[in-house]
Design an enzyme around this catalytic site. Structure first.
Site, PDB file in Angstrom:
ATOM      1  N   LYS A 188      -7.022  -4.849  -3.316  1.00  0.00           N
ATOM      2  CA  LYS A 188      -7.854  -5.351  -2.205  1.00  0.00           C
ATOM      3  C   LYS A 188      -8.778  -4.233  -1.770  1.00  0.00           C
ATOM      4  CE  LYS A 188      -4.214  -4.131   1.092  1.00  0.00           C
ATOM      5  NZ  LYS A 188      -4.935  -3.079   1.837  1.00  0.00           N
ATOM      6  N   ASP A 227       0.797  -1.241   0.000  1.00  0.00           N
ATOM      7  CA  ASP A 227       0.000   0.000   0.000  1.00  0.00           C
ATOM      8  C   ASP A 227       0.828   1.289   0.000  1.00  0.00           C
ATOM      9  OD1 ASP A 227      -1.928  -1.935   0.200  1.00  0.00           O
ATOM     10  OD2 ASP A 227      -2.938  -1.080   1.940  1.00  0.00           O
ATOM     11  N   CYS A 269      -2.277  -2.459   7.455  1.00  0.00           N
ATOM     12  CA  CYS A 269      -2.137  -3.363   6.318  1.00  0.00           C
ATOM     13  C   CYS A 269      -0.825  -4.143   6.324  1.00  0.00           C
ATOM     14  CB  CYS A 269      -2.358  -2.600   5.017  1.00  0.00           C
ATOM     15  SG  CYS A 269      -4.093  -2.084   4.877  1.00  0.00           S
TER      16      CYS A 269
HETATM   17  C1  VGL Z   1      -4.903   0.997   5.419  1.00  0.00           C
HETATM   18  C2  VGL Z   1      -6.521   1.915   6.754  1.00  0.00           C
HETATM   19  C3  VGL Z   1      -7.455   1.756   5.761  1.00  0.00           C
HETATM   20  C4  VGL Z   1      -3.476   0.589   5.248  1.00  0.00           C
HETATM   21  C5  VGL Z   1      -5.835   0.830   4.409  1.00  0.00           C
HETATM   22  O1  VGL Z   1      -2.998   0.491   4.101  1.00  0.00           O
HETATM   23  O2  VGL Z   1      -2.802   0.356   6.274  1.00  0.00           O
HETATM   24  N1  VGL Z   1      -5.261   1.522   6.591  1.00  0.00           N
HETATM   25  N2  VGL Z   1      -7.108   1.218   4.596  1.00  0.00           N
END
Ligand code: VGL
Ligand code: ZN
Length: 210
Positions: free
Chosen positions: A110, A8, A155
């Protein structure tokens, strides 16, 4: 066979993004160096990408009188509410220009189901659907993985936990990751939990600490 999992590293999680992780940009050069090393040694590089529909149930904007950071129940699971982020086909979902995306072998999106969040790159939070990442890695003969990226306490943590649970020898590159720390100490707690589950914690140029 080793694989590097870049979690991410996306515009919305960087300073200026809608769900900025403090100091998130610091992971970019570390991710680039780790990807270059991985490719040099014949390892596989995959990236996860948080990619939500505009009406995702993890967005506080989708619930009446709901504050960002509060916890609700979403389809039977506890859900932290976030600011709108990583909406498909917006600049925020994209990888930053500075990230060496040319070194990524496969991207695993995702978070596409509006009714369930998906912190891990392997499964959604309800473990209802697989992204296919574990199968992909096994098909490639991968037995060990290194995980880095954003955010350490969400994540990255859940991706590393699932990697270990799926039987991969798993290492977290701690200084290649940054956390949200919604509550003070969340990152430290995440690291302790990862240690407890057999994940090795490493810093760049360092040997395993546990
Ligand atoms: C994430 C909160 C919501 C992350 C993704 O990548 O850690 N955190 N969506
Ligand atoms: Zn998200």
């Amino acid at each position: 066979m080793n694989a590097l999992i870049v979690v991410d590293v996306q515009n919305d999680f960087l300073p200026g993004g809608s769900l900025a992780v403090p100091d998130g940009q610091a992971v970019i050069p570390i991710a680039n160096a780790a990807m270059e090393n991985a490719k040099r040694s014949g390892s596989i590089v995959v990236a996860t990408q948080d990619r939500h529909p505009r009406n995702h149930g993890s967005f506080a904007s989708q619930h009446e009188n709901a504050d960002i950071g509060s916890v609700i129940e979403l389809d039977g699971l506890d859900q932290v509410l976030w600011s709108d982020h990583c909406v498909a086909d917006t600049p925020g979902v994209a990888f930053p220009e500075a990230l060496r995306t040319d070194l990524i072998d496969r991207v695993f999106p995702k978070g596409g189901d509006p009714m369930v969040d998906s912190y891990s790159g392997f499964f959604d939070n309800g473990r209802r659907h697989s992204t296919g990442l574990a199968e992909f890695l096994r098909d490639q003969g991968v037995t060990s993985v290194t995980v880095l990226g954003l955010a350490t306490d969400y994540c990255v943590k859940f991706t590393a936990l699932d990697a270990a649970a799926e039987g991969f020898n798993t290492t977290l590159l701690l200084d290649g990751s940054r956390g949200v720390n919604l509550n003070p100490g969340d990152v430290d707690a995440a690291v302790a939990e990862l240690c407890d589950h057999g994940v090795h914690i490493k810093r760049v140029e360092e040997t395993n600490q546990c």
